[in-house]
Design a protein around this motif. Structure first.
Motif, PDB file in Angstrom:
ATOM      1  N   SER A   3      15.631 -45.796  11.013  1.00  0.00           N
ATOM      2  CA  SER A   3      15.800 -45.732   9.511  1.00  0.00           C
ATOM      3  C   SER A   3      16.889 -46.166   8.875  1.00  0.00           C
ATOM      4  N   ASN A   4      17.902 -46.381   9.631  1.00  0.00           N
ATOM      5  CA  ASN A   4      19.363 -46.724   9.198  1.00  0.00           C
ATOM      6  C   ASN A   4      19.456 -48.191   9.594  1.00  0.00           C
ATOM      7  N   PRO A   5      18.867 -48.994   8.828  1.00  0.00           N
ATOM      8  CA  PRO A   5      18.727 -50.464   8.918  1.00  0.00           C
ATOM      9  C   PRO A   5      19.981 -51.149   9.575  1.00  0.00           C
ATOM     10  N   VAL A   6      19.721 -51.887  10.371  1.00  0.00           N
ATOM     11  CA  VAL A   6      20.423 -53.025  10.773  1.00  0.00           C
ATOM     12  C   VAL A   6      19.885 -54.451  11.113  1.00  0.00           C
ATOM     13  N   VAL A   7      20.534 -55.382  10.742  1.00  0.00           N
ATOM     14  CA  VAL A   7      19.878 -56.830  11.022  1.00  0.00           C
ATOM     15  C   VAL A   7      20.946 -57.777  11.407  1.00  0.00           C
ATOM     16  N   GLY A   8      20.593 -58.253  12.797  1.00  0.00           N
ATOM     17  CA  GLY A   8      21.510 -59.377  13.412  1.00  0.00           C
ATOM     18  C   GLY A   8      22.698 -59.105  13.546  1.00  0.00           C
ATOM     19  N   VAL A   9      23.248 -57.778  13.759  1.00  0.00           N
ATOM     20  CA  VAL A   9      24.518 -57.678  14.199  1.00  0.00           C
ATOM     21  C   VAL A   9      24.644 -57.689  15.769  1.00  0.00           C
ATOM     22  N   THR A  10      24.096 -56.846  16.372  1.00  0.00           N
ATOM     23  CA  THR A  10      24.290 -56.749  17.700  1.00  0.00           C
ATOM     24  C   THR A  10      23.819 -57.840  18.740  1.00  0.00           C
ATOM     25  N   ASP A  11      23.102 -58.788  17.989  1.00  0.00           N
ATOM     26  CA  ASP A  11      22.567 -59.884  18.926  1.00  0.00           C
ATOM     27  C   ASP A  11      23.046 -61.209  18.281  1.00  0.00           C
ATOM     28  N   HIS A  12      24.053 -61.306  17.368  1.00  0.00           N
ATOM     29  CA  HIS A  12      24.521 -62.232  16.748  1.00  0.00           C
ATOM     30  C   HIS A  12      25.241 -63.455  17.554  1.00  0.00           C
TER      31      HIS A  12
END
Length: 126
Positions: free
Chosen positions: A105-114
């Motif tokens: 529910s706490n959105p994350v997009v493309g940081v941990t696999d950038h």
């Protein structure tokens, strides 16, 4: 309460606070404890360590004491626990539903696999 986003990235500010202010600090302290164990206890006080890995590896571990050890193994721990495109690096408590700040529910997009994050971690190791 509204969960504001950090710019146009699709990642929330609360996720960044957890990532930089909590999870990175946990990894840092984990590495510092590991340094005390592997360098201070094993490499400097244990004859078994010297016999198991040899004198050159033992000397390299002793010489890396301090920031070289911390930066290198902090990046190794980040690769293990904070890098990747699966649920655990994005949210450590992804399986629970009581606190939405710790799950999907706490959105994350493309940081941990950038790719930039991977290059940063690789440069810290090598």
């Amino acid at each position: 309460f509204d969960n504001p986003m950090a710019g146009e990235s699709g990642t929330s500010i609360s996720w960044w606070i957890l990532f930089l202010g909590v999870r990175q600090i946990i990894m840092f302290e984990f590495v510092r404890v590991g340094e005390v164990f592997w360098v201070e206890v094993m490499a400097l006080r244990s004859k078994l360590f010297n016999m198991a890995v040899g004198p050159y590896v033992s000397l390299a571990v002793i010489q890396s004491q301090g920031w070289p050890y911390i930066i290198c193994f902090w990046a190794v721990c980040d690769f293990c626990f904070l890098y990747g495109n699966y649920e655990f690096p994005k949210h450590w408590l992804y399986w629970q539903n009581k606190l939405d700040i710790f799950n999907a529910s706490n959105p994350v997009v493309g940081v941990t696999d950038h790719p930039t994050y991977m290059r940063l971690l690789a440069s810290c190791i090598f």
